[in-house]
Design an enzyme around this catalytic site. Structure first.
Site, PDB file in Angstrom:
ATOM      1  CG  ASP A   1      -1.855   1.023   1.380  1.00  0.00           C
ATOM      2  OD1 ASP A   1      -2.213   1.729   0.249  1.00  0.00           O
ATOM      3  OD2 ASP A   1      -2.491   1.102   2.420  1.00  0.00           O
TER       4      ASP A   1
ATOM      5  CD  GLU B   1       0.452   5.590  -3.761  1.00  0.00           C
ATOM      6  OE1 GLU B   1       0.858   6.036  -2.826  1.00  0.00           O
ATOM      7  OE2 GLU B   1      -0.413   4.666  -4.097  1.00  0.00           O
TER       8      GLU B   1
ATOM      9  CG  ASP C   1      -8.081   5.130   0.152  1.00  0.00           C
ATOM     10  OD1 ASP C   1      -8.041   3.733   0.118  1.00  0.00           O
ATOM     11  OD2 ASP C   1      -7.226   5.955   0.893  1.00  0.00           O
TER      12      ASP C   1
END
Ligand code: NOJ
Length: 866
Positions: free
Chosen positions: A460, A463, A537
């Protein structure tokens, strides 16, 4: 704390926190550029087997470039512009030379070509490719690309190509503009063309004209509360666009991992403009039908790795189940309610103080928990993020620090520290091959204490997310391995992370014989080889439910077929109606079907639903399990060909279906039409389109709904089951026994539905193996084709190696066969190998054969006489 507070207070994305073209000088100055003339010099050419090269310069000859054009053996063309002489300034990253993005074997195998020139043009011809001609107009420079002698695409016809080469010192802060921008415009010659792809964004299936709105942005970021119908940057980037028209496609891969903006023009001309902060003008062009362009793009950037069967089961997650006790209790309640499930997920708070590769005091019995899951034929997945708590007592951080595997500040070349879940954190530099190797080793069972063979990994925040920064990510000037600034390679961070995670999960077993399962939030073209993704999300509302299907479809046609969205929406709490519809949509369209939510959202496991809402979720999940043989077989075919697993309707049926964005094909066989709006849900019905060219049969009643002569528009009911249709001419293979998980169904018999087309023919394939190991690569699998033609129903195994232990041991029958769409009532059916007559029933136009003693592993032929 900081972030939870942020989430609580913000209800929609705050655009000021993320950049856009207007506020990004390199984009703003180049967006509407015109009259930027380049000239190609026909006296300065070089012809080599691999590429044709020609010198290009701008009018005052300040900048000299070389354009290389290669006709690749696989059918595409590769065009790249690079500086004529040594460049100065920040380093450009040569992405098409990076084997994990662009397969170098494919990229370095060429078709032959010849060339001719006259005063105004140079023409390249290649007979062996459908891109058979490229015409270079010299002054002003334009590239015209032909398919079978017909012009399909041009590059730089609008005289707006950019290749900035300002000689500057290394830029060292975020706002500095490196003046290394590259840009170019493609014009498509087919006026009927629609554009799709460019994942991941929340735009419509037919991408909109962006001339009067914000450009579509690629800059991997932790986008907070993303909105629907937006070109804002998301978590992952695949700068790949498909122009489709009827059954033909023209697609472009703009191979550049620096910040990139895309403009789409649909009005007068159909055009696409790419602007990237740095690197090269470097692109690939693919022409063909829909499946051939995706085959070419996937062979270039890579095919998905074989997945374990459990991927296609139901996944239960929440941020966070706070203890192993809670995991047990959720799983038990699912069992009590007869909800099959394959995987329970451990989010952030299973760790010891957000230190990845650890378990906290609520999970001291993690090994026991995993073995209980395995006993129930299930798995666990736990989260591992790339930021490391800056505390030398944390072994992983200390090691990365000592070995210099962390990202650096530009000036001082000290470690860059920022804020993420654990507070002050540092980021692993995955661009460094040694850091990747070191990271992979962290998955060894002796280091990752508490992990085991059946605990898999979720990457997770990769980025990577940095909370206290503009754009929620690393400073652009921060330094990676070999002093590459983040701005040059930004969109590759997640890519390199999941690649090392994949390798670690593979290598942790001595025999390396268990297929890794890695979920990622961030990715670039090529990451599909290592991980599946989820769309991050999202929010619990109807618009996001519908958008999630389009997002998955768009990934799917961009060589990233393994994806899904959080069922129910991550933020907020869906009402029972929305949640139940989301379970339905997920079960029938997401390759990765996981329920997940924020820690402040209400619990939303399927058993929290009541009455008909519960029935909808339960029916959807259990029907998903009946269709596992279909999902798994299509996954295998995607693994060998790149074909999408779920498909937009236009992909199968062409232009009449261009505007359908709420129906989905699973493979080429089954069409699902889930409810996607509140109004439809209240009415318990929705309009659907059954395209012409195929007969359509109801998935449950097996009755023919359309004879396929013309496109049918219908209203179909959905009270508690998603309307689905079997395509005439296809065989659907499924399993009907309900069990607790996919593995538990391994030895259950199959049901074969043979849906005939108007020529009384049908065909379908089934792939089976042990569902988890690499033994298939030694030939241990069954791949068979069912066919009905000329009154004979047959099963033929396509995989017949000298030794196929899997096939020998696989004693599973096709217990039930249904043939639908027969024009006449058969009198007799004979099993040709035994000579025995097979009994059957025939009512309501459905022919049924039960318990015929037919094994999947055997070849057989049933001869029908009429
Ligand atoms: C952000 C992810 O997108 C979300 O799925 C996860 O629950 C949180 N991080 C916490 O790990």
């Amino acid at each position: 704390m900081f972030f939870s507070y942020f989430i609580l207070t913000c209800i929609s994305v705050d655009p000021s926190k993320y950049l856009d073209c207007r506020r990004t000088p390199f984009c703003n100055r180049n967006r509407f550029l015109t009259n930027n003339i380049w000239v190609a010099h026909s006296d300065l050419v070089e012809t080599k087997e691999d590429a044709f090269s020609i010198v290009i310069s701008n009018t005052n000859q300040e900048i000299k470039l070389i354009m290389h054009i290669s006709f690749l053996l696989q059918g595409s063309i590769h065009v790249k512009f690079s500086n004529y002489s040594e460049e100065v300034g920040p380093k450009r990253f040569d992405s098409s030379k990076e084997n994990t993005i662009v397969n170098q074997t494919i990229c370095n195998n060429y078709n032959k070509y010849s060339f001719v020139k006259n005063q105004s043009h140079v023409v390249l011809n290649s007979q062996s490719s459908n891109i058979n001609k490229i015409c270079i107009q010299l002054d002003p420079f334009v590239l015209y690309i032909y398919e079978n002698d017909k012009i399909k695409l041009s590059f730089n016809e609008d005289e707006s190509m950019v290749f900035e080469s300002q000689i500057k010192e290394q830029q060292d802060n975020d706002d500095d503009d490196s003046h290394q921008t590259v840009a170019g415009t493609f014009i498509f010659y087919d006026n009927q063309i629609r554009f799709s792809g460019l994942p991941s964004h929340t735009l419509s299936m037919n991408l909109p004209d962006t001339t009067h709105r914000e450009m579509i942005r690629f800059y991997n970021t932790d986008i907070n509360r993303f909105e629907v119908d937006s070109g804002m940057a998301m978590y992952g980037s695949i700068p790949y666009i498909v122009g489709h028209s009827g059954m033909s496609s023209s697609s472009i891969f703009w191979c550049n991992p620096s910040e990139t903006y895309v403009d789409i023009g649909l009005e007068k001309t159909k055009k696409v403009r790419f602007i990237s902060e740095t690197n090269f003008v470097d692109f690939f062009v693919f022409f063909g039908n829909h499946s051939s362009v995706i085959e070419q793009f996937s062979s270039l950037t890579g095919l998905i790795s074989m997945q374990q069967m459990f991927l296609f089961g139901y996944h239960q997650c929440r941020w966070t189940y706070y203890s192993s006790k809670e995991i047990r209790s959720v799983s038990k309640r699912l069992d009590k309610n007869h909800i099959p499930h394959d995987v329970m997920w451990l989010d952030l708070d299973h760790t010891d103080d957000k230190r990845y590769f650890t378990f906290n005091h609520n999970y001291t019995d993690i090994l026991q928990l995993t073995s209980e899951m395995v006993a129930n034929k299930r798995r666990l997945v736990a989260q591992v993020d790339p930021h490391l708590q800056a505390n030398t007592k944390y072994r992983v951080y200390k090691e990365a620090l000592d070995r210099k595997f962390l990202i650096l500040e530009p000036h001082s070349k000290e470690i860059f520290y920022g804020n993420c879940w654990p507070g002050r954190s540092a980021w692993v530099d995955f661009f460094n091959p040694n850091a990747r190797l070191w990271w992979s080793n962290q998955f060894k069972y002796s280091f990752y204490v508490g992990s085991s063979k059946s605990l898999f990994v979720w990457n997770d925040m990769n980025e990577p997310a940095v909370f206290d920064r503009k754009d929620f990510s690393l400073p652009k000037a921060s330094l990676h391995f070999r002093d590459y600034q983040d701005r040059t390679i930004h969109n590759l961070y997640g890519h390199f992370m999941v690649m090392s995670t994949y390798n670690g999960v593979l290598k942790r077993n001595d025999d390396q014989n268990e297929r890794p399962f890695v979920l990622t939030r961030s990715y670039f073209a090529g990451s599909q080889k290592y991980a599946l993704m989820w769309t991050g999300d999202n929010t619990a509302n109807w618009a996001q439910l519908k958008a999630s299907l389009i997002m998955s479809l768009s990934l799917s046609i961009s060589a990233f077929p393994l994806s899904g969205s959080d069922v129910g929406g991550f933020f907020d709490s869906p009402d029972q109606d929305l949640l139940s519809r989301w379970y339905q949509l997920g079960a029938f369209s997401y390759t990765f079907f996981r329920c997940h939510c924020h820690h402040l959202s209400d619990y939303r496991e399927p058993y929290t639903l009541k009455g008909e809402y519960f029935d909808r979720a339960k029916n959807a999940i259990t029907e998903r399990y009946t269709l596992l043989p279909l999902w798994y077989s299509v996954m295998y075919e995607s693994h060998i060909s790149g074909h999408p697993i779920i498909r937009p309707i236009w992909y199968e049926f062409g232009s009449n279906c261009d505007d359908i964005d709420d129906q989905v094909m699973i493979g080429d066989t089954l069409m699902a039409t889930p409810i996607v709006t509140k109004e439809q849900s209240l009415a318990k019905e929705r309009p659907i389109i059954l395209p012409s060219g195929s007969r359509w049969f109801d998935f449950r009643t097996l009755l023919q709904i359309s004879n396929g002569k013309k496109t049918q528009k219908l209203i179909v009911k959905d009270e508690t089951s998603v309307p689905c249709f079997i395509r005439g001419g296809k065989c659907l293979i499924k399993k009907d026994t309900l069990r607790q998980s996919s593995e538990a169904m391994f030895n259950d018999p199959f049901t074969l539905i043979v849906a005939l087309d108007s020529n009384q023919q049908s065909e379908g394939k089934l792939y089976i193996d042990d569902g988890h190991s690499f033994n298939y690569s030694k030939g241990d699998y069954i791949y068979c084709i069912f066919k009905y033609e000329k009154g004979v129903l047959s099963n033929t195994n396509l995989n017949k190696p000298i030794k196929n232990t899997f096939l020998e041991d696989y004693k599973v029958e096709v217990q039930l066969i249904k043939v639908i769409g027969l024009n006449a009532h058969p009198k007799k059916i004979i099993n040709q190998s035994t000579g025995k007559e097979i009994s059957f029933t025939f009512s309501d136009d459905i022919l049924s054969i039960s318990n015929a003693g037919l094994y999947i592993k055997d070849d057989w032929r049933l001869v029908f006489s009429f």
